[in-house]
Design an enzyme around this catalytic site. Structure first.
Site, PDB file in Angstrom:
ATOM      1  N   HIS A 366       0.832  -1.203   0.000  1.00  6.06           N
ATOM      2  CA  HIS A 366       0.000   0.000   0.000  1.00  6.06           C
ATOM      3  C   HIS A 366       0.871   1.258   0.000  1.00  6.06           C
ATOM      4  O   HIS A 366       0.603   2.219  -0.727  1.00  6.06           O
ATOM      5  CB  HIS A 366      -0.882   0.022   1.251  1.00  6.06           C
ATOM      6  CG  HIS A 366      -1.819  -1.145   1.337  1.00  6.06           C
ATOM      7  ND1 HIS A 366      -2.492  -1.465   2.483  1.00  6.06           N
ATOM      8  CD2 HIS A 366      -2.193  -2.069   0.420  1.00  6.06           C
ATOM      9  CE1 HIS A 366      -3.239  -2.530   2.272  1.00  6.06           C
ATOM     10  NE2 HIS A 366      -3.068  -2.920   1.030  1.00  6.06           N
ATOM     11  N   CYS A 679       1.837  -0.598 -20.073  1.00  7.73           N
ATOM     12  CA  CYS A 679       1.866   0.158 -18.823  1.00  7.73           C
ATOM     13  C   CYS A 679       2.717  -0.610 -17.821  1.00  7.73           C
ATOM     14  O   CYS A 679       2.496  -1.792 -17.581  1.00  7.73           O
ATOM     15  CB  CYS A 679       0.439   0.318 -18.291  1.00  7.73           C
ATOM     16  SG  CYS A 679       0.367   1.050 -16.661  1.00  7.73           S
TER      17      CYS A 679
END
Length: 748
Positions: A366, A679
């Site tokens: 995170h 990407c």
């Protein structure tokens, strides 16, 4: 060093050590006195104190019994000798026949060949190794359990004394703690270089009263602090805020409560006090003991509870020393240093941070996601830095190499300042290309897009010259909340993103969670291999309610504008077909409700698994666009975890096999007339980007700061020549084209 007064200390050894603490003597003299006190108390021939000079070097800093000329000259690696074994095992070593112990290392300069018995005790501060306390005897004896326990308490006090600078002095004495330049090595998680001042997420607590002469008074202080601690946890559990947290968070708070009410914990703390430690020192010793035991456990659940134990122990120590409210005032140019940190806490610091350094974490955690979104350098897995750094220390973070320099000396600092100045000069040069196309020397134009995840990133569209947002990570709004975000709030957010894009294309990736991205309010499921488990599109299709809610919010947010949506980690055609069907089901319902609909819709897929490259032709025809997710695709293609240094070398985008896979995907998309983009981190690496373009990829998406340098190299490169070189290397049977391509492009 202040010492409590009151009733007689029941432990004579700690009483003598307490006296040594209060003597007005040089740091080396205090170390020497300690070895004499300990040797006399245990009636041993030798007592020695070895302290860590750096992360893997132990130095003999004081001795009674060994040759004095060996002090500060005898050094050994933490992997060497019985002393090294004590450090590595973080446990006492007690033997009556040291020379015949596995790993014994004879050091002739010390004269230790005369001594048979050996007892080594790790010197630890809050679970971090600081050195080894050793006693030895000429005759063979195994030291008693009482001797071992007594030395463990002494080692705990020695660790605290070292932390307080009790052994600082001139000549042979030690330098003050937390003052020397130290270089740490970690894992690159977000590139970039930053210089600034340390801000500890959990500020250091100084325990100055180590030894107490009145155990009864210390027990009373401990019980009062425990009562305050339990009251705070109980108050939190009864407060309205608990209604807004998820089940797992509530379980953590309940675990705190259970730990705070543990009679076993309290009795162990009181036993430490009865032996002569102050209440705060007793808590820290128990914290070190528990942390050491649990860190060696093979049970993942137990190891994961280390942070819980640290948190509640630190809170209790803060209460005992009167430092309950740590200052959160940021220094100038703050660089955050922490063991670990959650996404909400990191977002609260926001763009004021210049960089982040974590002891734990991963390149997909995170914190990494948020740091990338904030475009600040991040280095993770930097062992023990939070135990060494002090608030306000100068620090340089190199996210390109994974190196962190704490309190750098002048030459090191100047080298990095020069590097940062050069990088800024390059960025200024690249900004001048903002309004020029990324057209190669042989006339091929590549479309460069940016990745984003937060609304404040959108101004980078204009600043960087990006032609659109090739990837907008929608999970950040979910990760930063304690409950599932409301549909209306998400719709407003997506609308604001499209407003900020000013008509440029934005490709929204639906919720990509699971693996190491666990929502605060989502129940964690233990999986043998989370990266290959219940995540992304798999999780979304099993929780259709959340997927439908997010799609509904996107449709409403895109009212009268173009909407591009892509589903993550699609492994087979059926997954994409089912997800696409759900979207049109939601779209039809919105139409029935007379809600404003998007002006146009395109539904795509992230190609992140090798299996999807071999999907039926119908998949490539039905997908409105495909975006290669390079990071995951490489990891699965090579079966190599990019966080594992042993196999990281395999994780190479310029491997000929991987480039051949890219070629196949390009051909299949071209045959189906389906737009394709790439990407991932390789899109932002100029040489890799040029090779991807040479293989036929015409759209690349990267972080905004990389667009200028990628465009610069594309404009100087001949893509046909690059492709010819790649084909030539493949024909020769080369594993990677990197060496040849680097030579080809070195003059560009």
């Amino acid at each position: 060093m202040p010492v409590d007064t009151g009733a007689k200390n029941p432990h004579p050894l700690l009483t003598r050590i307490s006296d040594a603490l209060n003597k007005d003597i040089d740091g080396q003299a205090r170390l020497d006195l300690l070895t004499t006190i300990i040797a006399d108390s245990l009636e041993t021939d030798v007592c020695s104190i070895y302290l860590l000079r750096d992360s893997d070097t132990l130095e003999l800093c004081a001795t009674r019994g060994l040759k004095s000329q060996a002090v500060h000259k005898t050094r050994l690696r933490t992997s060497q000798g019985l002393v090294g074994r004590v450090i590595q095992q973080a446990a006492p070593l007690n033997t009556a026949d040291a020379p015949n112990e596995p790993g014994f290392r004879y050091m002739p300069e010390t004269g230790e060949e005369d001594y048979r018995s050996f007892l080594g005790i790790p010197i630890q501060h809050r679970g971090y190794s600081r050195g080894v306390l050793v006693v030895q005897s000429k005759f063979q004896r195994k030291f008693s359990d009482e001797d071992v326990e007594n030395l463990k308490f002494v080692a705990s006090v020695v660790a605290e004394m070292a932390e307080l600078g009790a052994f600082v002095g001139k000549e042979k004495a030690l330098a003050p703690p937390h003052t020397l330049p130290i270089q740490f090595h970690g894992t690159c998680a977000q590139e970039g270089v930053a210089s600034g001042n340390v801000h500890l997420h959990e500020g250091r607590v100084i325990v100055s009263n180590l030894v107490a002469e009145n155990p009864e008074a210390e027990r009373k202080r401990l019980r009062q602090a425990m009562s305050k601690l339990k009251g705070g946890v109980d108050e939190l559990l009864l407060s309205p805020i608990i209604d807004n947290v998820d089940g797992e968070s509530r379980e953590v708070i309940q675990a705190y409560r259970m730990f705070a009410n543990s009679r076993g914990w309290l009795s162990r703390l009181e036993a430490n006090i009865d032996r002569g430690l102050s209440a705060a020192a007793a808590v820290e010793m128990e914290q070190s003991e528990v942390r050491t035991r649990m860190a060696r456990s093979t049970d993942k659940y137990l190891r994961d509870r280390l942070d819980d134990i640290d948190a509640i122990s630190n809170k209790l120590v803060r209460i005992l020393v009167g430092q309950e409210s740590a200052s959160h005032e940021l220094p100038e140019n703050p660089i955050l240093v922490a063991k670990n940190i959650g996404p909400v806490e990191l977002l609260e610091y926001g763009r004021s941070l210049r960089g982040v350094v974590l002891e734990e974490g991963s390149v997909g955690s995170h914190a990494t996601i948020i740091a990338r979104s904030l475009a600040i350098p991040l280095v993770v897995n930097v062992s023990e830095i939070s135990a060494e750094a002090l608030d306000g220390d100068r620090i340089i973070v190199d996210g390109d190499t994974g190196i962190v320099n704490l309190r750098p000396d002048a030459p090191v600092a100047q080298a990095y300042y020069d590097k940062m100045a050069m990088l800024e000069k390059e960025q200024n040069k690249y900004r001048q290309l903002r309004n020029f196309p990324a057209t190669s020397k042989d006339g091929v134009t590549i479309s460069l897009h940016m990745n984003a995840g937060l609304l404040p990133h959108l101004p980078s569209l204009e600043i960087s010259g990006a032609e659109g947002v090739g990837l907008f990570r929608t999970e950040l709004q979910f990760l930063a909340a304690n409950t599932v975000p409301k549909r209306e709030r998400l719709a407003k957010h997506y609308s604001n993103v499209l407003d900020a894009a000013k008509g440029k294309r934005v490709a929204f990736r639906t919720l990509d969670i699971g693996s190491d991205k666990i929502l605060p309010y989502m129940k964690r499921h233990e999986e043998p291999n989370p990266a290959l488990g219940w995540r992304a599109i798999r999780l979304a299709l099993s929780r259709k309610g959340t997927l439908k809610m997010q799609l509904q919010a996107m449709i409403r947010g895109a009212a009268n504008r173009n909407l591009s949506i892509m589903f993550p980690l699609v492994a087979e055609f059926d997954e994409f077909r089912e997800a696409k069907s759900i979207f049109f089901e939601v779209l039809e319902r919105e139409r029935q409700y007379d809600h404003e609909l998007p002006a146009s819709v395109e539904i795509g897929a992230m190609l992140e698994t090798p299996s999807l490259a071999f999907a039926p032709d119908q998949f490539f025809k039905e997908a409105d666009f495909i975006s290669i997710g390079g990071n995951d695709l490489k990891q699965f293609f090579f079966a190599a975890d990019r966080e594992n240094e042993r196999v990281r070398r395999l994780y190479d985008a310029l491997n000929v096999s991987f480039l051949s896979l890219i070629e196949k995907i390009v051909e299949r998309c071209r045959s189906a007339n389906t737009p394709l983009s790439f990407c991932g981190e390789d899109a932002g690496l100029p040489i890799s980007a040029v090779c991807l373009a040479a293989m036929g990829v015409r759209t690349l998406s990267m972080r905004p700061a990389s667009i200028g340098r990628v465009k610069n190299l594309i404009r100087k490169a001949d893509l046909a020549a690059v492709r010819s070189t790649i084909d030539s290397e493949r024909a020769k049977g080369a594993s990677s084209v990197r060496p040849r391509i680097e030579r080809l492009l070195e003059d560009c």
